[in-house]
Structures are given as C-alpha cells and as structure tokens.
Motif scaffolding. Structure first.
Motif, PDB file in Angstrom:
ATOM      1  N   ARG A 135       0.960  -1.138  -0.062  1.00 39.23           N
ATOM      2  CA  ARG A 135       0.162   0.046   0.111  1.00 39.23           C
ATOM      3  C   ARG A 135       0.827   1.326  -0.204  1.00 39.23           C
ATOM      4  NH1 ARG A 135      -3.680  -1.552   4.885  1.00 39.23           N
ATOM      5  NH2 ARG A 135      -2.575  -3.810   4.719  1.00 39.23           N
ATOM      6  N   SER A 136       1.957   1.311   0.761  1.00 42.02           N
ATOM      7  CA  SER A 136       2.845   2.384   0.800  1.00 42.02           C
ATOM      8  C   SER A 136       4.220   1.641   1.566  1.00 42.02           C
ATOM      9  CB  SER A 136       2.450   3.437   1.840  1.00 42.02           C
ATOM     10  OG  SER A 136       2.570   2.928   3.298  1.00 42.02           O
ATOM     11  N   GLU A 137       5.234   2.572   1.603  1.00 45.21           N
ATOM     12  CA  GLU A 137       6.539   2.221   1.494  1.00 45.21           C
ATOM     13  C   GLU A 137       6.667   1.145   2.929  1.00 45.21           C
ATOM     14  OE1 GLU A 137       9.584   5.123   2.006  1.00 45.21           O
ATOM     15  OE2 GLU A 137      11.239   3.729   1.641  1.00 45.21           O
ATOM     16  N   GLU A 138       5.946   1.845   3.853  1.00 42.94           N
ATOM     17  CA  GLU A 138       6.165   0.972   5.236  1.00 42.94           C
ATOM     18  C   GLU A 138       5.690  -0.549   5.191  1.00 42.94           C
ATOM     19  OE1 GLU A 138       4.435   2.196   8.712  1.00 42.94           O
ATOM     20  OE2 GLU A 138       2.745   3.238   7.517  1.00 42.94           O
ATOM     21  N   TYR A 139       4.647  -0.692   4.003  1.00 47.12           N
ATOM     22  CA  TYR A 139       3.972  -1.915   3.876  1.00 47.12           C
ATOM     23  C   TYR A 139       4.654  -2.888   2.908  1.00 47.12           C
ATOM     24  CZ  TYR A 139      -0.031   0.055   6.647  1.00 47.12           C
ATOM     25  OH  TYR A 139      -0.715   0.221   7.439  1.00 47.12           O
ATOM     26  N   TYR A 155      10.033  -1.793  -7.178  1.00 49.66           N
ATOM     27  CA  TYR A 155       9.181  -1.478  -6.215  1.00 49.66           C
ATOM     28  C   TYR A 155       7.931  -0.822  -6.883  1.00 49.66           C
ATOM     29  CZ  TYR A 155      12.579  -2.681  -2.913  1.00 49.66           C
ATOM     30  OH  TYR A 155      13.664  -3.335  -2.159  1.00 49.66           O
ATOM     31  N   ALA A 156       6.702  -1.252  -6.335  1.00 48.90           N
ATOM     32  CA  ALA A 156       5.360  -0.349  -6.690  1.00 48.90           C
ATOM     33  C   ALA A 156       4.806  -0.337  -5.353  1.00 48.90           C
ATOM     34  CB  ALA A 156       4.725  -1.403  -7.571  1.00 48.90           C
ATOM     35  N   THR A 157       3.997   0.870  -5.346  1.00 50.20           N
ATOM     36  CA  THR A 157       3.381   1.258  -3.947  1.00 50.20           C
ATOM     37  C   THR A 157       2.165   1.665  -4.645  1.00 50.20           C
ATOM     38  OG1 THR A 157       4.617   3.145  -3.464  1.00 50.20           O
ATOM     39  CG2 THR A 157       5.119   1.304  -2.139  1.00 50.20           C
ATOM     40  N   ASP A 158       0.891   1.451  -3.686  1.00 51.08           N
ATOM     41  CA  ASP A 158      -0.290   2.012  -4.239  1.00 51.08           C
ATOM     42  C   ASP A 158      -0.317   3.621  -4.305  1.00 51.08           C
ATOM     43  OD1 ASP A 158      -0.576  -0.695  -3.827  1.00 51.08           O
ATOM     44  OD2 ASP A 158      -2.417  -0.462  -2.668  1.00 51.08           O
ATOM     45  N   ASP A 159       0.522   4.070  -3.477  1.00 54.48           N
ATOM     46  CA  ASP A 159       0.365   5.669  -3.032  1.00 54.48           C
ATOM     47  C   ASP A 159       1.582   6.562  -3.741  1.00 54.48           C
ATOM     48  OD1 ASP A 159       2.457   5.157  -1.364  1.00 54.48           O
ATOM     49  OD2 ASP A 159       1.347   6.020   0.564  1.00 54.48           O
ATOM     50  N   GLY A 160       2.552   5.546  -4.204  1.00 52.04           N
ATOM     51  CA  GLY A 160       3.667   6.150  -5.009  1.00 52.04           C
ATOM     52  C   GLY A 160       4.762   6.612  -3.870  1.00 52.04           C
ATOM     53  N   THR A 161       4.801   6.129  -2.696  1.00 53.41           N
ATOM     54  CA  THR A 161       5.770   6.400  -1.817  1.00 53.41           C
ATOM     55  C   THR A 161       6.930   5.526  -1.856  1.00 53.41           C
ATOM     56  OG1 THR A 161       4.765   4.973   0.079  1.00 53.41           O
ATOM     57  CG2 THR A 161       4.446   7.369   0.108  1.00 53.41           C
ATOM     58  N   LEU A 162       7.035   4.696  -2.619  1.00 53.50           N
ATOM     59  CA  LEU A 162       8.238   3.668  -2.957  1.00 53.50           C
ATOM     60  C   LEU A 162       8.318   3.368  -4.344  1.00 53.50           C
ATOM     61  CD1 LEU A 162      10.859   2.391  -1.969  1.00 53.50           C
ATOM     62  CD2 LEU A 162       9.440   0.647  -1.319  1.00 53.50           C
ATOM     63  N   GLY A 163       9.057   3.722  -5.408  1.00 56.72           N
ATOM     64  CA  GLY A 163       9.040   3.130  -6.588  1.00 56.72           C
ATOM     65  C   GLY A 163       7.940   3.567  -7.298  1.00 56.72           C
ATOM     66  N   LYS A 164       7.242   2.759  -8.253  1.00 50.82           N
ATOM     67  CA  LYS A 164       6.515   3.421  -9.091  1.00 50.82           C
ATOM     68  C   LYS A 164       5.145   3.427  -8.367  1.00 50.82           C
ATOM     69  CE  LYS A 164       4.445   1.935 -13.443  1.00 50.82           C
ATOM     70  NZ  LYS A 164       4.795   2.926 -14.571  1.00 50.82           N
ATOM     71  N   LYS A 165       4.250   4.273  -8.827  1.00 47.72           N
ATOM     72  CA  LYS A 165       2.823   4.149  -8.142  1.00 47.72           C
ATOM     73  C   LYS A 165       2.021   3.356  -9.034  1.00 47.72           C
ATOM     74  CE  LYS A 165      -0.686   7.794  -6.714  1.00 47.72           C
ATOM     75  NZ  LYS A 165      -1.818   7.489  -6.951  1.00 47.72           N
TER      76      LYS A 165
END
Ligand code: NAD
Ligand code: FES
Length: 283
Positions: A135-139, A155-165
C-alpha cells in the motif's frame, strides 16, 4: 513449548518472530509452512515459513494482525512460549534446472513467504529478480533481505511512496515486455494479485507457481476447509500445496471461500477486543 527468541514490529499491522524450534529449522524447505497454536483451546494458525536457521535452531514467522488469534500472537514477547509449532508442512517448489531468469512477484505480507524461495534460487546460482508491492513504503517489508538475494528489485506502491505508483502488475507488464530472459515466475500475495499476475504470465506463456493461503482447520486433509480447485480437480492446500501451478488455480473460487467466514471472524475479533484484548491465554 516453543520459545520466542526475537520479536520485531515490521509495520503497524505486521510482526516478525523467531521461534526456537530446532527440529523444524533442520528440515524446513522453501515454500513450506507451520501450524501454530498459542494455547490449548486456541485456533490453529497456518503461517508460511519466512526463514530458518538450522544452526541456531530457529524458524522465522511473519504475521499480519487480522483476527483474534493473530492479535493475541502479537501480544506475546521475547521469552514467551507458544504451545504448538507443527511443521514443516506442505510441498516445496521445483524450478527447471535450465531456467534463465526467475522473477518473484510479492505483495504485502506475502513478501516474506516469497523470500526463502528466492534466497534458495540465488544460492543455487540462478539469476533472480523481484517485483515487490504494498500500500505504501512501510507495507513493503523484507526489502533489505530481498535486495541481498536478488540481482534487481523493482518496487510498486499504491500511493507512490516507494518506486512506481501502482500495482506490481503494472511493473510486471513492462518487465515481461522488455526482458525476454524471464522464463519462470513465482508469486505470493493477496489472491487477487496472484490471479492477475497469472493472467498476465499466461499471455506470455511463462510457467508460474503460486503459494496459496486459505483458511485451515486441522491441517491434516480431514476437514476440507482448505480445499481449492486446481485444473478442475479438488486439492487440499494443507496436503497437496501450498505451491501450485498458478495457471491451473481457480482463483475466483479461492476468493469466495476466503470470504466465507468473514462475519464469524469479525464477531470473534470484536468479542476479543471488548475483553480488553484478552490475556496471554486468550481468555
Ligand atoms: P495488499 O492488499 O496491501 O496488496 C499488496 C500488493 O498486492 C498491492 O500493493 C499491489 O501491488 C498488489 N495487488 C493488490 N491488489 C491487486 C490487484 N487487484 N491486481 C494486481 N495487484 C494487486 O496486501 P496485504 O494486505 O499486505 O496482503 C494480505 C493478503 O496476502 C492476505 O489476503 C493474505 O492471505 C495474503 N498472504 C498470502 C500468503 C501466501 O502464502 N499466499 C502469505 C501471506 C499473506
Ligand atoms: Fe483441513 Fe486442509 S486444513 S483439510
């Protein structure tokens, strides 16, 4: 009784524990799972093994606090004991010896279950790459561990906090389009993610294995709680799995069955929380 020798909080809902279980640590193989019970009247919790150290005699488990039993497990600390720790259970993966590059696709709390598989393949000399999402970087947990055993991690995150959104499948599409060396995929995470990964790899004709994580009751093939459909046949994840050919799994049925007891699980959790979170014995 099995002692908790290390506890780490990985993010607000996920915890890691090293359990002293020398016999399990000695015979564990990547992909296998354990069934634990915290106290004598407790529910059995199946957990995929996240790591194991035969020399130290420890097994690492990672769990998300979703219901009464996992919340109770989360209240235990280093030095506390777990009543039952049964395993290693289940099958292991078989990767073709001539595979050129293996791609692991992991989502959220499924990432630690993917880790021992990629670690072993890396140790055996395969080229290994991973796409990890949350979901976000910490997840996105186990980043350091994964980077140590992969030639490259996306990396992919739902909110874009890490890697690709976006979702892991957004990166998967780019990788499959551009990297023709990838010829084997292993995916572990939410069922909907594994379904979409398998749909995509099927289009590219790339063999894909998945690790299924259904509800389990007895873990011995007797109760039928963990049944899924693979290639039109009924399979019991506790006996025949957890690893299956992802192109043959009926994911829609697996999702329906996972949601079957949501109401009862919610009631059980509410009762547990009303009673000040219960004590270490879940009473
Ligand atoms: P989540 O819902 O936060 O999703 C993690 C990532 O999966 C997302 O960031 C995204 O990249 C990908 N994803 C989610 N929905 C997708 C979709 N529709 N299409 C493509 N990609 C998608 O995950 P979470 O809450 O951390 O994970 C919980 C789930 O993981 C539980 O359902 C649990 O049963 C499962 N799990 C499975 C195993 C296993 O061995 N299979 C092990 C542990 C946990
Ligand atoms: Fe009962 Fe698998 S958990 S048959």
């Amino acid at each position: 009784m099995y002692k908790i020798v290390r506890k780490e909080v990985l993010n607000p809902v996920v915890k890691l524990m090293d359990i002293e279980a020398p016999r399990v640590a000695k015979s564990a193989k990547p992909g296998q799972f354990v069934i634990i019970r915290i106290y004598d009247k407790g529910e059995r919790i199946p957990l995929t093994i996240a790591d194991y150290d035969p020399e130290k005699g420890t097994v690492t488990i990672v769990f998300q606090e979703v219901g009464k039993s996992t919340k109770l497990l989360g209240t235990l600390n280093e030095g506390d004991y777990i009543l039952d720790f049964v395993g290693p259970l289940g099958n292991t993966m078989e990767v073709p010896k001539d595979a050129k590059k293996i791609l692991g696709v992991g989502g959220g709390v499924g990432i630690p279950a993917l880790y021992p598989k990629l670690k072993m393949l890396h140790q055996e000399g395969y080229k290994v790459e991973a796409i990890l999402g949350g979901r976000s970087e910490e997840y996105v947990i186990f980043k350091k561990e994964m980077e140590a055993v992969c030639d490259k991690v996306h990396y992919a995150t739902d909110d874009g906090t890490l890697g690709k959104k976006g979702f892991v499948t957004d990166i998967l599409k780019e990788v499959l389009e551009n990297d023709k060396e990838v010829d084997y995929v292993i995916t572990v995470g939410p069922v909907i993610m594994m379904k979409n990964v398998c749909k995509m790899t099927k289009e590219y004709n790339i063999p894909t294995i998945v690790s299924m994580n259904p509800l389990m009751v007895d873990g011995t093939g007797m109760c039928g709680a963990c049944r899924i459909e693979v290639g039109g046949e009924t399979k019991f994840v506790c006996m025949d799995g957890p690893i299956f050919d992802g192109h043959l799994v009926n994911f829609d049925l697996a999702m329906t069955r996972l949601n079957m007891f949501k109401k009862q699980e919610k009631v059980s959790l509410e009762l547990y929380e009303q009673h000040h979170g219960g004590d270490h014995h879940g009473r």
